[in-house]
Write a protein that holds these residues in place. Structure first.
Motif, PDB file in Angstrom:
ATOM      1  N   ARG A   5     -10.360  -4.428   8.108  1.00 32.20           N
ATOM      2  CA  ARG A   5     -11.216  -5.117   7.143  1.00 32.20           C
ATOM      3  C   ARG A   5     -10.498  -6.331   6.558  1.00 32.20           C
ATOM      4  O   ARG A   5     -11.111  -7.389   6.351  1.00 32.20           O
ATOM      5  N   PHE A   6      -9.201  -6.187   6.298  1.00 32.69           N
ATOM      6  CA  PHE A   6      -8.421  -7.307   5.756  1.00 32.69           C
ATOM      7  C   PHE A   6      -8.468  -8.511   6.690  1.00 32.69           C
ATOM      8  O   PHE A   6      -8.726  -9.637   6.258  1.00 32.69           O
ATOM      9  N   ARG A  13       0.802  -1.224   0.000  1.00 29.94           N
ATOM     10  CA  ARG A  13       0.000   0.000   0.000  1.00 29.94           C
ATOM     11  C   ARG A  13       0.838   1.279   0.000  1.00 29.94           C
ATOM     12  O   ARG A  13       0.311   2.350  -0.306  1.00 29.94           O
ATOM     13  N   GLN A  32      -8.555  -0.273   6.434  1.00 25.08           N
ATOM     14  CA  GLN A  32      -8.263  -1.354   5.492  1.00 25.08           C
ATOM     15  C   GLN A  32      -7.648  -2.555   6.202  1.00 25.08           C
ATOM     16  O   GLN A  32      -7.949  -3.705   5.866  1.00 25.08           O
ATOM     17  N   TYR A  33      -6.800  -2.284   7.187  1.00 26.57           N
ATOM     18  CA  TYR A  33      -6.128  -3.365   7.913  1.00 26.57           C
ATOM     19  C   TYR A  33      -7.132  -4.195   8.702  1.00 26.57           C
ATOM     20  O   TYR A  33      -7.101  -5.431   8.661  1.00 26.57           O
ATOM     21  N   GLY A  42     -12.775   0.319  -1.630  1.00 25.81           N
ATOM     22  CA  GLY A  42     -12.265   0.625  -0.304  1.00 25.81           C
ATOM     23  C   GLY A  42     -10.792   0.961  -0.276  1.00 25.81           C
ATOM     24  O   GLY A  42     -10.172   0.993   0.794  1.00 25.81           O
ATOM     25  N   MET A  43     -10.218   1.268  -1.440  1.00 28.96           N
ATOM     26  CA  MET A  43      -8.790   1.536  -1.515  1.00 28.96           C
ATOM     27  C   MET A  43      -8.442   2.938  -1.037  1.00 28.96           C
ATOM     28  O   MET A  43      -7.269   3.232  -0.798  1.00 28.96           O
ATOM     29  N   LEU A  46      -5.604   3.622   6.234  1.00 31.25           N
ATOM     30  CA  LEU A  46      -4.863   2.361   6.290  1.00 31.25           C
ATOM     31  C   LEU A  46      -5.350   1.470   7.439  1.00 31.25           C
ATOM     32  O   LEU A  46      -5.467   0.252   7.279  1.00 31.25           O
ATOM     33  N   ASP A 100      -9.863   4.218   1.716  1.00 33.24           N
ATOM     34  CA  ASP A 100     -10.081   4.259   3.169  1.00 33.24           C
ATOM     35  C   ASP A 100      -8.758   4.406   3.898  1.00 33.24           C
ATOM     36  O   ASP A 100      -7.685   4.057   3.359  1.00 33.24           O
TER      37      ASP A 100
END
Length: 296
Positions: A67-68, A27, A64-65, A56-57, A61, A59
């Motif tokens: 959610r991942f 990222r 995103q983390y 969601g790119m 970090l 959002d």
């Protein structure tokens, strides 16, 4: 806390660290698959930003983390930003190619390791030639050996048996070097043990002493190194697959990184980490079973 419990917890920590590093690294690198594809197709900045927003790119970090990891625990590795297929559908067809090479390479690895170590442990010119072979295995890059192999036998069809055997032989040669080096030292140390001296006194032949007493005890020292190299083979080898034009996980990893296909890269990192974890845990169990001293 038992030794195996500590090993399991440390293995889980390594998997978490590998996934976290790949998450952050992919990222912070410039560019992504969505932007490169849409720019090439002639879309404007607003369309590109809208697509990134829908995925969601854009959002933060941290969001995103979280959610991942939430999706990972739900068994969802996401979709490839390049092909639109699920990550599992992208990885599985390539896994068979890497697994085939890895299995054959492991056989070469065992043969080369035992032979190199046995030769290097001898005295005189024979021992020096074995040490030189191990040094070549350690120092010469695999792409050099692979290129020489291609020049010698030609570049076979990527999915042919000849390509499989040649690529596996090159891999086996290079992965055997570090293990053979450790095994050589262990064999020399084992030869000075009391039970080996007693075997000589009983009149056993050198070959019998080697295969009954020396090698079985010396092999204990190479289990961690062997596990590391086998994990490397099964998780994908970029250089060899590129050199021999073989489709596999290593080639897929290279292509995915160049395309900034983040979900596929993360899926490949997870696959590699799990392979290493399984092999390492098996090696730990074997080492504890074969050598009772840690349990005393």
């Amino acid at each position: 806390m038992t030794g195996m419990t500590r090993t399991l917890l440390s293995t889980l920590a390594v998997i978490w660290l590998a996934l976290t590093l790949s998450f952050v690294t992919m990222r912070i690198l410039p560019g992504d698959a969505v932007t490169s594809q849409l720019v090439g197709a002639g879309f404007d900045a607003s369309a590109i930003n809208g697509r990134r927003e829908s995925l969601g790119m854009n959002d933060p970090l941290g969001v995103q983390y979280v959610r991942f990891w939430r999706e990972l625990f739900q068994g969802d590795l996401g979709l490839s930003l390049y092909s639109g297929e699920t990550v599992v559908e992208t990885i599985l067809p390539r896994a068979s190619g890497t697994l085939a090479v890895a299995l054959v390479a492991t056989l070469w690895l065992v043969l080369f390791t035992v032979f190199f170590a046995w030769v290097a442990a001898q005295s005189g010119l024979v021992g020096k030639s074995g040490q030189l072979t191990i040094a070549i295995s350690l120092s010469v890059p695999s792409y050099v050996t692979g290129t020489l192999a291609v020049l010698a036998v030609g570049l076979a069809e990527p999915n042919s048996v000849a390509s499989l055997v040649t690529a596996a032989c090159v891999l086996g040669f290079h992965t055997a070097g570090p293990i053979a080096q450790v095994l050589t030292v262990s064999v020399r140390e084992t030869r000075s043990q009391v039970y080996v001296t007693a075997a000589r006194a009983r009149g056993l032949l050198p070959r019998q002493i080697t295969f009954r007493h020396t090698l079985p005890n010396a092999i204990l020292s190479i289990i961690p190194s062997f596990a590391s190299q086998v994990g490397f083979l099964f998780s994908g080898t970029v250089i060899t697959e590129v050199t021999f034009a073989r489709p596999g996980l290593g080639r897929l990893m290279l292509d995915s990184v160049l395309r900034r296909d983040i979900p596929v890269v993360q899926g490949l990192v997870l696959f590699s980490a799990l392979i290493y974890a399984v092999v390492f845990l098996i090696s730990e169990a074997l080492a504890r079973y074969a050598d009772p001293r840690p349990r005393l």
